[in-house]
Design an enzyme around this catalytic site. Structure first.
Site, PDB file in Angstrom:
ATOM      1  N   LYS A   1     -43.727  31.385  -8.339  1.00 57.16           N
ATOM      2  CA  LYS A   1     -42.595  31.098  -7.190  1.00 57.16           C
ATOM      3  C   LYS A   1     -43.011  31.514  -5.899  1.00 57.16           C
ATOM      4  O   LYS A   1     -42.939  30.719  -4.720  1.00 57.16           O
ATOM      5  CB  LYS A   1     -41.549  32.143  -7.764  1.00 57.16           C
ATOM      6  CG  LYS A   1     -40.344  32.027  -6.723  1.00 57.16           C
ATOM      7  CD  LYS A   1     -39.816  30.375  -6.658  1.00 57.16           C
ATOM      8  CE  LYS A   1     -38.638  30.200  -5.544  1.00 57.16           C
ATOM      9  NZ  LYS A   1     -38.101  28.692  -5.492  1.00 57.16           N
TER      10      LYS A   1
ATOM     11  N   CYS B   1     -35.767  31.997   2.619  1.00 59.18           N
ATOM     12  CA  CYS B   1     -36.770  31.848   1.579  1.00 59.18           C
ATOM     13  C   CYS B   1     -38.164  31.569   2.053  1.00 59.18           C
ATOM     14  O   CYS B   1     -38.803  32.404   2.350  1.00 59.18           O
ATOM     15  CB  CYS B   1     -36.234  30.615   0.932  1.00 59.18           C
ATOM     16  SG  CYS B   1     -34.665  30.999   0.022  1.00 59.18           S
TER      17      CYS B   1
HETATM   18  N1  NAI Z   1     -31.111  29.670  -1.588  1.00 61.80           N
HETATM   19  C1  NAI Z   1     -32.070  28.861  -2.067  1.00 61.80           C
HETATM   20  O1  NAI Z   1     -32.369  27.932  -1.643  1.00 61.80           O
HETATM   21  C2  NAI Z   1     -32.606  29.600  -3.235  1.00 61.80           C
HETATM   22  C3  NAI Z   1     -32.717  30.910  -3.408  1.00 61.80           C
HETATM   23  N2  NAI Z   1     -33.492  31.534  -4.156  1.00 61.80           N
HETATM   24  C4  NAI Z   1     -33.408  33.054  -4.439  1.00 61.80           C
HETATM   25  O2  NAI Z   1     -32.128  33.284  -5.124  1.00 61.80           O
HETATM   26  C5  NAI Z   1     -31.648  34.801  -5.039  1.00 61.80           C
HETATM   27  C6  NAI Z   1     -30.442  34.574  -4.403  1.00 61.80           C
HETATM   28  O3  NAI Z   1     -30.291  33.816  -3.284  1.00 61.80           O
HETATM   29  P1  NAI Z   1     -28.909  33.024  -2.859  1.00 61.80           P
HETATM   30  O4  NAI Z   1     -28.194  32.729  -3.944  1.00 61.80           O
HETATM   31  O5  NAI Z   1     -29.431  31.821  -1.752  1.00 61.80           O
HETATM   32  O6  NAI Z   1     -28.133  34.163  -2.059  1.00 61.80           O
HETATM   33  P2  NAI Z   1     -26.550  33.798  -1.334  1.00 61.80           P
HETATM   34  O7  NAI Z   1     -26.787  34.981  -0.011  1.00 61.80           O
HETATM   35  O8  NAI Z   1     -26.158  32.520  -1.268  1.00 61.80           O
HETATM   36  O9  NAI Z   1     -25.856  34.843  -2.510  1.00 61.80           O
HETATM   37  C7  NAI Z   1     -26.203  36.020  -2.837  1.00 61.80           C
HETATM   38  C8  NAI Z   1     -25.052  36.621  -3.613  1.00 61.80           C
HETATM   39  O10 NAI Z   1     -25.217  38.018  -4.279  1.00 61.80           O
HETATM   40  C9  NAI Z   1     -24.104  39.000  -3.936  1.00 61.80           C
HETATM   41  N3  NAI Z   1     -24.792  40.141  -4.026  1.00 61.80           N
HETATM   42  C10 NAI Z   1     -25.462  40.961  -3.387  1.00 61.80           C
HETATM   43  N4  NAI Z   1     -25.740  41.966  -3.714  1.00 61.80           N
HETATM   44  C11 NAI Z   1     -25.415  42.089  -5.226  1.00 61.80           C
HETATM   45  C12 NAI Z   1     -25.385  43.209  -6.053  1.00 61.80           C
HETATM   46  N5  NAI Z   1     -26.043  44.173  -6.049  1.00 61.80           N
HETATM   47  N6  NAI Z   1     -24.834  42.584  -7.416  1.00 61.80           N
HETATM   48  C13 NAI Z   1     -24.204  41.343  -7.333  1.00 61.80           C
HETATM   49  N7  NAI Z   1     -24.029  40.569  -6.348  1.00 61.80           N
HETATM   50  C14 NAI Z   1     -24.590  40.875  -5.326  1.00 61.80           C
HETATM   51  C15 NAI Z   1     -23.856  38.547  -2.751  1.00 61.80           C
HETATM   52  O11 NAI Z   1     -22.213  38.815  -2.546  1.00 61.80           O
HETATM   53  C16 NAI Z   1     -23.797  37.099  -2.376  1.00 61.80           C
HETATM   54  O12 NAI Z   1     -22.411  36.494  -3.333  1.00 61.80           O
HETATM   55  C17 NAI Z   1     -32.815  34.968  -3.818  1.00 61.80           C
HETATM   56  O13 NAI Z   1     -33.619  35.732  -4.447  1.00 61.80           O
HETATM   57  C18 NAI Z   1     -33.512  33.912  -3.145  1.00 61.80           C
HETATM   58  O14 NAI Z   1     -34.680  34.060  -2.823  1.00 61.80           O
HETATM   59  C19 NAI Z   1     -34.469  30.839  -4.919  1.00 61.80           C
HETATM   60  C20 NAI Z   1     -34.435  29.564  -4.983  1.00 61.80           C
HETATM   61  C21 NAI Z   1     -33.722  28.635  -3.932  1.00 61.80           C
HETATM   62  C1  SAJ Z   2     -41.534  25.316  -2.068  1.00 61.00           C
HETATM   63  C2  SAJ Z   2     -40.307  24.527  -1.626  1.00 61.00           C
HETATM   64  O1  SAJ Z   2     -39.879  23.397  -1.506  1.00 61.00           O
HETATM   65  N1  SAJ Z   2     -39.073  25.265  -1.790  1.00 61.00           N
HETATM   66  C3  SAJ Z   2     -37.567  25.044  -1.413  1.00 61.00           C
HETATM   67  C4  SAJ Z   2     -37.246  25.706  -0.446  1.00 61.00           C
HETATM   68  O2  SAJ Z   2     -35.925  25.292   0.059  1.00 61.00           O
HETATM   69  P1  SAJ Z   2     -35.215  25.503   1.381  1.00 61.00           P
HETATM   70  O3  SAJ Z   2     -33.656  25.547   1.181  1.00 61.00           O
HETATM   71  O4  SAJ Z   2     -35.652  26.888   2.060  1.00 61.00           O
HETATM   72  O5  SAJ Z   2     -35.624  24.524   2.262  1.00 61.00           O
HETATM   73  P2  SAJ Z   2     -36.925  23.610   3.040  1.00 61.00           P
HETATM   74  O6  SAJ Z   2     -36.911  22.365   2.762  1.00 61.00           O
HETATM   75  O7  SAJ Z   2     -38.238  24.456   2.185  1.00 61.00           O
HETATM   76  O8  SAJ Z   2     -36.866  24.222   4.454  1.00 61.00           O
HETATM   77  C5  SAJ Z   2     -37.144  25.355   4.952  1.00 61.00           C
HETATM   78  C6  SAJ Z   2     -37.314  25.299   6.411  1.00 61.00           C
HETATM   79  O9  SAJ Z   2     -38.618  24.487   6.784  1.00 61.00           O
HETATM   80  C7  SAJ Z   2     -38.177  23.421   7.702  1.00 61.00           C
HETATM   81  N2  SAJ Z   2     -39.252  22.415   7.153  1.00 61.00           N
HETATM   82  C8  SAJ Z   2     -39.234  22.179   5.866  1.00 61.00           C
HETATM   83  C9  SAJ Z   2     -40.216  21.049   5.651  1.00 61.00           C
HETATM   84  C10 SAJ Z   2     -41.095  20.239   6.603  1.00 61.00           C
HETATM   85  O10 SAJ Z   2     -41.759  19.480   6.418  1.00 61.00           O
HETATM   86  N3  SAJ Z   2     -40.728  20.868   7.770  1.00 61.00           N
HETATM   87  C11 SAJ Z   2     -39.859  21.715   8.017  1.00 61.00           C
HETATM   88  O11 SAJ Z   2     -39.784  22.076   9.329  1.00 61.00           O
HETATM   89  C12 SAJ Z   2     -36.742  23.182   7.294  1.00 61.00           C
HETATM   90  O12 SAJ Z   2     -36.093  22.473   8.585  1.00 61.00           O
HETATM   91  C13 SAJ Z   2     -36.155  24.291   7.099  1.00 61.00           C
HETATM   92  O13 SAJ Z   2     -35.779  25.224   8.498  1.00 61.00           O
HETATM   93  O14 SAJ Z   2     -37.146  27.162  -0.773  1.00 61.00           O
HETATM   94  C14 SAJ Z   2     -36.192  27.211  -1.833  1.00 61.00           C
HETATM   95  C15 SAJ Z   2     -36.408  28.788  -2.430  1.00 61.00           C
HETATM   96  O15 SAJ Z   2     -37.431  29.174  -3.060  1.00 61.00           O
HETATM   97  O16 SAJ Z   2     -35.436  29.466  -1.957  1.00 61.00           O
HETATM   98  C16 SAJ Z   2     -37.042  26.525  -2.946  1.00 61.00           C
HETATM   99  O17 SAJ Z   2     -36.207  26.515  -4.248  1.00 61.00           O
HETATM  100  C17 SAJ Z   2     -37.041  25.031  -2.639  1.00 61.00           C
HETATM  101  O18 SAJ Z   2     -37.453  24.281  -3.430  1.00 61.00           O
END
Ligand code: NAI
Ligand code: SAJ
Length: 456
Positions: A237, A291
């Site tokens: 990841k 992220c």
């Molecule tokens: N947002 C994305 O695009 C992605 C996020 N992730 C990972 O997923 C994880 C969660 O990210 P998001 O859902 O985006 O966060 P988020 O900020 O959208 O939601 C987090 C939720 O967890 C709750 N929370 C915080 N501390 C807590 C606790 N101790 N027990 C229960 N709930 C709690 C908060 O109140 C909030 O509702 C992170 O580790 C992130 O790196 C992975 C892939 C994609």
């Molecule tokens: C490796 C990968 O593509 N990871 C994705 C990424 O999603 P995230 O929501 O962070 O969006 P993103 O498309 O990576 O963009 C992140 C940031 O980077 C910028 N960005 C992105 C791609 C690019 O070519 N140029 C650029 O400037 C975007 O504008 C943004 O500000 O991070 C997520 C995560 O791990 O949270 C992951 O699940 C998603 O698949």
């Protein structure tokens, strides 16, 4: 499908046939708790509830827990999720609470997907520790704990397992632990969770891997890929994120050289990418979200080894908001205007289109720098619910046409920006940081990030 409640079962160490275990899991006999009901956790809880019929969501935010328990969806921008939350809460497959330990006492599968952030360039695993310790306090023999939050490599081995053992008095082997990363994009979470990409599972022991594979074989339609252990899965990841940050930095560095090259680097990048060994990413005003800009510090700050490439990539990407403001000021200067006496509108505060998230957002950084240098700064963003930076006035897309502007800077490619009333402005300079505008979109002169118009 709501599960038929039968005698609660525990999967870890259960020697019943695979079919019996699958029937127990999909029939609701294995209660599931999902900790963290955010952008990723709520869609994940919904899919688990659809499959198992017996999920308790846990969130520390009582508003979130109350909404989900009542079948309302507090997460915006996820097609299909509000309907799923309403349906699943309605048929009893999904409930929600703030009582983590109570939920943990009942659950046999514990899925942790709470935030893992950065504080002063150091991983902040406080939410993870709080959630894991709550699970530990309610952990029973036969339970399995699945971590889906993105974490630094070795977190399950060196932190989660000891936390669970300390709180529960049990040892690994009496309970299971697996790391199964969330590989999902906001805005398409349900389809991604259900099977856009292979699901990686890494077990702390063989039985944990077996149970994780059995569970995710039902959660996703995609291939389930078991790897050697939790740490390998954590690396998978994080490596995906490192790859992205480094490659965005390459695109951005090329964009900063466009003036010297005297070319539009995006044209060169597009054509370079026509052969399969090249995947240069898209230049932009910076890298936002919680992220991609954060994951490098899960390695830089956590391990002793030298990480010059990761750190350089971070510096390149963190410089892009400044570069964007410099280029926009130059474009204004070419029109005989001084930024310090100008009125500027920043179009885009969220880090990418469609996601209401401003952590590390380039648009916020650009607006902050402009607030230091320009006379008046407006910010326009159709979905951002956060307050604008100090010194920046929020103006709606409908109202911005009535304001006198000298400069417009596009920092997020919201589709709503197709409706920007360009003809309402006179003598406007436009700097497009996202290559969103075509020449026919506006009669105003447009400079684009990396277009070489700053040719020396
Ligand atoms: N947002 C994305 O695009 C992605 C996020 N992730 C990972 O997923 C994880 C969660 O990210 P998001 O859902 O985006 O966060 P988020 O900020 O959208 O939601 C987090 C939720 O967890 C709750 N929370 C915080 N501390 C807590 C606790 N101790 N027990 C229960 N709930 C709690 C908060 O109140 C909030 O509702 C992170 O580790 C992130 O790196 C992975 C892939 C994609
Ligand atoms: C490796 C990968 O593509 N990871 C994705 C990424 O999603 P995230 O929501 O962070 O969006 P993103 O498309 O990576 O963009 C992140 C940031 O980077 C910028 N960005 C992105 C791609 C690019 O070519 N140029 C650029 O400037 C975007 O504008 C943004 O500000 O991070 C997520 C995560 O791990 O949270 C992951 O699940 C998603 O698949």
């Amino acid at each position: 499908m709501s599960g038929q409640q039968s005698e609660p079962a525990r999967l870890y160490g259960w020697d019943a046939s695979r079919q019996t275990q699958l029937r127990a899991f999909t029939g609701g006999a294995v209660p599931v708790a999902v900790y963290g009901l955010g952008k990723m956790g709520l869609p994940l809880a919904a899919v688990y509830a659809d499959v198992s019929g017996n999920v308790t969501g846990v969130d520390i935010d009582s508003d979130v827990a109350r909404a989900v328990d009542a079948g309302r969806c507090p997460v915006e921008g996820e097609p299909g999720l509000p309907e799923e939350v309403e349906r699943l809460a309605g048929d009893g497959s999904l409930s929600a609470t703030t009582d983590a330990t109570g939920a943990a006492a009942d659950a046999g599968v514990h899925v942790i997907i709470v935030p893992t952030l950065i504080e002063d360039d150091e991983p902040d695993l406080s939410a993870l520790e709080a959630a894991v310790r709550s699970v530990g306090a309610g952990l029973d023999a036969g339970d399995v704990v699945v971590v889906e939050s993105t974490v630094p490599p070795r977190t399950c081995r060196d932190r989660v397992r000891p936390w669970l053992e300390a709180e529960s008095g049990l040892e690994l082997g009496e309970f299971g632990l697996a790391f199964c990363p969330e590989r999902t994009m906001s805005g398409r979470a349900l389809q991604d969770i259900r099977g856009s990409h292979p699901k990686v599972v890494g077990g702390a022991d063989a039985e944990s891997e077996r149970v994780a594979e059995l569970i995710y074989g039902e959660i996703t339609d995609a291939e389930v890929i078991p790897v050697a252990d939790c740490t390998t899965a954590e690396c998978v990841k994080v490596f995906e994120g490192l790859y992205r940050d480094v490659n965005i930095a390459l695109a951005n560095e090329l964009a900063t050289l466009a003036g010297e090259f005297g070319v539009d680097v995006t044209e060169a990048i597009d054509v370079a990418n026509t052969q399969p060994f090249c995947d240069i990413h898209t230049p932009g005003p910076g890298v936002g979200g919680h992220c991609i800009p954060y994951y490098p510090y899960f390695v830089i700050s956590e391990f002793e080894g030298a990480t010059p490439l990761l750190q350089t990539a971070r510096h390149v990407n963190e410089y892009m908001p400044t570069f964007t403001v410099e280029r926009a000021a130059e474009a204004l200067d070419e029109r005989g205007r001084d930024l310090s006496e100008s009125t500027v509108a920043v179009f885009g505060l969220t880090y990418r289109p469609g996601v209401d998230e401003t952590r590390a957002s380039p648009g916020v950084a650009v607006a902050e720098e402009l607030a230091e240098r320009a006379e008046t700064v407006y910010a326009v963003d159709p979905i951002c619910t956060s307050a604008p930076p100090e010194g920046v006035q929020r103006v709606s897309l409908d109202a911005i046409g009535a304001r006198e502007l000298d400069l417009a800077v596009v920092t997020t490619g919201h589709e709503e920006f197709g409706e920007i009333p360009w003809s309402a402005f006179e003598d406007l300079t436009v700097f497009d940081g996202r290559h969103m505008l075509d020449d026919e979109d506006t009669s105003h002169p447009v400079s684009r990030l990396g277009d070489g118009s700053d040719e020396d």
